[in-house]
Design an enzyme around this catalytic site. Structure first.
Site, PDB file in Angstrom:
ATOM      1  NE  ARG A  20      -5.014  -4.911 -20.275  1.00 45.33           N
ATOM      2  CZ  ARG A  20      -5.431  -4.429 -21.446  1.00 45.33           C
ATOM      3  NH1 ARG A  20      -6.288  -3.447 -21.485  1.00 45.33           N
ATOM      4  NH2 ARG A  20      -5.001  -4.945 -22.574  1.00 45.33           N
ATOM      5  CE  LYS A  50      -5.632   1.606 -26.277  1.00 45.09           C
ATOM      6  NZ  LYS A  50      -5.922   2.167 -24.951  1.00 45.09           N
ATOM      7  CD  GLU A  76      -4.791   5.014   0.417  1.00 44.03           C
ATOM      8  OE1 GLU A  76      -4.907   5.877   1.306  1.00 44.03           O
ATOM      9  OE2 GLU A  76      -5.637   4.127   0.205  1.00 44.03           O
ATOM     10  CE1 TYR A  83      -4.297   0.493  -0.352  1.00 41.08           C
ATOM     11  CE2 TYR A  83      -4.377  -1.476   1.013  1.00 41.08           C
ATOM     12  CZ  TYR A  83      -4.999  -0.590   0.141  1.00 41.08           C
ATOM     13  OH  TYR A  83      -6.284  -0.791  -0.230  1.00 41.08           O
ATOM     14  CB  THR A 107      -3.717   3.030 -22.142  1.00 36.61           C
ATOM     15  OG1 THR A 107      -3.682   3.159 -23.555  1.00 36.61           O
ATOM     16  CG2 THR A 107      -5.133   3.212 -21.648  1.00 36.61           C
ATOM     17  CG  ASP A 140      -7.733   9.618 -24.621  1.00 34.25           C
ATOM     18  OD1 ASP A 140      -6.698   8.919 -24.687  1.00 34.25           O
ATOM     19  OD2 ASP A 140      -8.829   9.164 -24.241  1.00 34.25           O
TER      20      ASP A 140
END
Ligand code: DSN
Length: 440
Positions: free
Chosen positions: A257, A251, A70, A68, A248, A222
């Site tokens: 991913r 690609k 954060e 974790y 992303t 984008d």
């Protein structure tokens, strides 16, 4: 040099152990093997997919998944973040090096956020940073090649904001900048989005910037589909023009991913807060580390060769398909993808997708501009060259690929599927994806 290169620390590595998975959970191990066989045995032409490297996969499968974290490096809400901080810092530095551009006064610095879980999460964070609920946002119409998060009613973007959609021209199938400007002047959007999922041509970011400036709107690009081509210097970068660039990482960029955001340094705090804590909790640190690995790969000279080869293969594939009677939307491609109109063949996109699937050719049906068919039927298919280029195929292979697609698309009764699947297997065997180690 040892197998572990210059890695310091305990030499006993603990990482992905396929034998352990096979022993403990043969059902899931069978899925993993089945998917590897599918990738190796067929043609992967989905324009948004690629084959990540073993190094990226190793980072993804590491114990960094447990942590974790954060917050951001040096400012976490949990202890024990020393190692994941290093991964994120390395990744940010690589992204900032990769996407900074040369301006008239020297390098233009950028800020990078590697934490978005996906492209949609990155887009949500960009909206959260720049606009307020109800604000008008001007973006490309989904049926003309946009994305769900560009204002579709079924997405947060269409429900919480006021979407205005621009289209492509009927005659050229290129973005209609007269319409973009008219809509901008009429609706005074707070943000304009450039970028698409099924637009084969270069986007004129300078023109979008002019229109955004004219109406006082933010410009978000984008770049999910084409950011890998930007990283490889195969097409122009949106970074000099955009306030925020979202994308992303899986690609053409060939990473894990996930999502990422690049922005002007003065927007860094807004973007970071919009990712965490506004729209996400704990970052996926194994994915952040894997993004860092991929960004390191993009910085190597060979990635430029790869990106250039993707575009060359995509053009060769579009030309090959045109020669087989499939009309490339807009007349061709400048990028990694082509959109083909199948109406002349009297075959729907859905039928073409399933006929190709039977021949081990994976691609997707896609709406074409002004498509008379509903989206789940569609009149077109979309093909991309990122994965086949990763496995080493060349422009001459694309002619064979086009011929195989053409036979599959026309195979109404499935009688050729077996022969086609065998021909596909023979072709990919010459350029194996995830090749087996020698003697393995
Ligand atoms: N689903 C992706 C694509 O295939 O283009 C975009 O998010």
């Amino acid at each position: 040099m040892s197998q572990r290169g210059s890695v310091s620390g305990d030499a006993t590595f603990w990482g992905p152990d396929f034998a352990a998975l096979a022993e403990q959970d043969p059902q899931i191990a069978d899925v993993v093997v089945g998917e590897l066989d599918r990738l190796r045995g067929g043609l992967q032409l989905i324009a948004s997919e690629n084959f990540t490297s073993p190094a990226v996969l190793a980072a993804l499968g590491s114990t960094l998944s447990n942590k974790y974290a954060e917050g951001y490096p040096g400012r976490r809400y949990y202890g024990g973040c020393q190692q994941v901080d290093r991964a994120e810092e390395i990744g940010i530095a690589r992204a900032e090096e990769l996407f900074a551009v040369d301006g008239p006064d020297g390098r233009v610095a950028v800020h990078a956020n590697l934490q978005p879980h996906s492209g949609a999460s990155a887009n949500l964070a960009a909206y959260a940073a720049l606009v307020q609920p109800g604000d008008p946002v001007l973006a490309m119409s989904l049926p003309h090649g946009g994305h769900l998060t560009h204002g579709a009613k079924v997405s947060f973007s269409g429900r919480w904001f006021t979407p205005v959609a621009y289209t492509v021209r009927r005659d050229t199938e290129l973005i209609d900048f007269d319409e973009v400007r008219d809509l901008a002047l009429q609706h005074r959007p707070k943000m304009i989005i450039a970028g698409a999922t099924a637009y084969p041509r270069l986007i004129d970011f300078a023109r979008f910037r002019e229109i955004a400036d004219e109406v006082g709107a933010w410009l978000m690009v984008d770049a999910a589909h084409f950011i890998g081509l930007v990283a490889g210097h195969a097409i122009p970068s949106p970074v000099p023009y955009a306030d925020v660039v979202t994308f992303t990482t899986h690609k053409v960029l060939r990473g894990p991913r996930g999502g990422m955001i690049i922005c002007r340094p003065e927007l860094a705090a807004r973007i970071d807060k919009a990712v965490f804590p506004f729209s996400q909790g704990g970052p996926l640190m194994h994915a952040v580390a894997a993004k860092a690995v991929a960004l390191g790969e993009c910085l190597r000279p060979e990635f430029r060769d790869y990106a250039a080869a993707v575009v060359a293969n995509s053009k060769a594939l579009a030309d090959g398909l045109a020669a087989e009677g499939m009309r490339p939307v807009s007349g061709g491609t400048d990028t990694h993808l082509a959109l083909l109109d199948l109406q002349e063949l009297d075959v729907t996109g859905a039928a073409a997708e399933s006929r190709c699937d039977a021949a081990r050719i994976t691609l997707n049906k896609n709406a074409i501009p002004y498509d008379p068919a509903p989206p789940m039927t569609a009149s077109g298919i979309r093909v991309g060259a990122a994965a086949v280029t990763t496995q080493g195929m060349s422009e001459s292979d694309m002619k064979d690929v086009a011929a195989l697609i053409s036979r599959a698309v026309r195979d109404a009764d499935g009688s050729e599927a077996g022969d086609l699947a065998a021909a596909v297997s023979a072709l990919v065997a010459r350029h194996p994806a995830y090749p087996r180690p020698a003697g393995g």
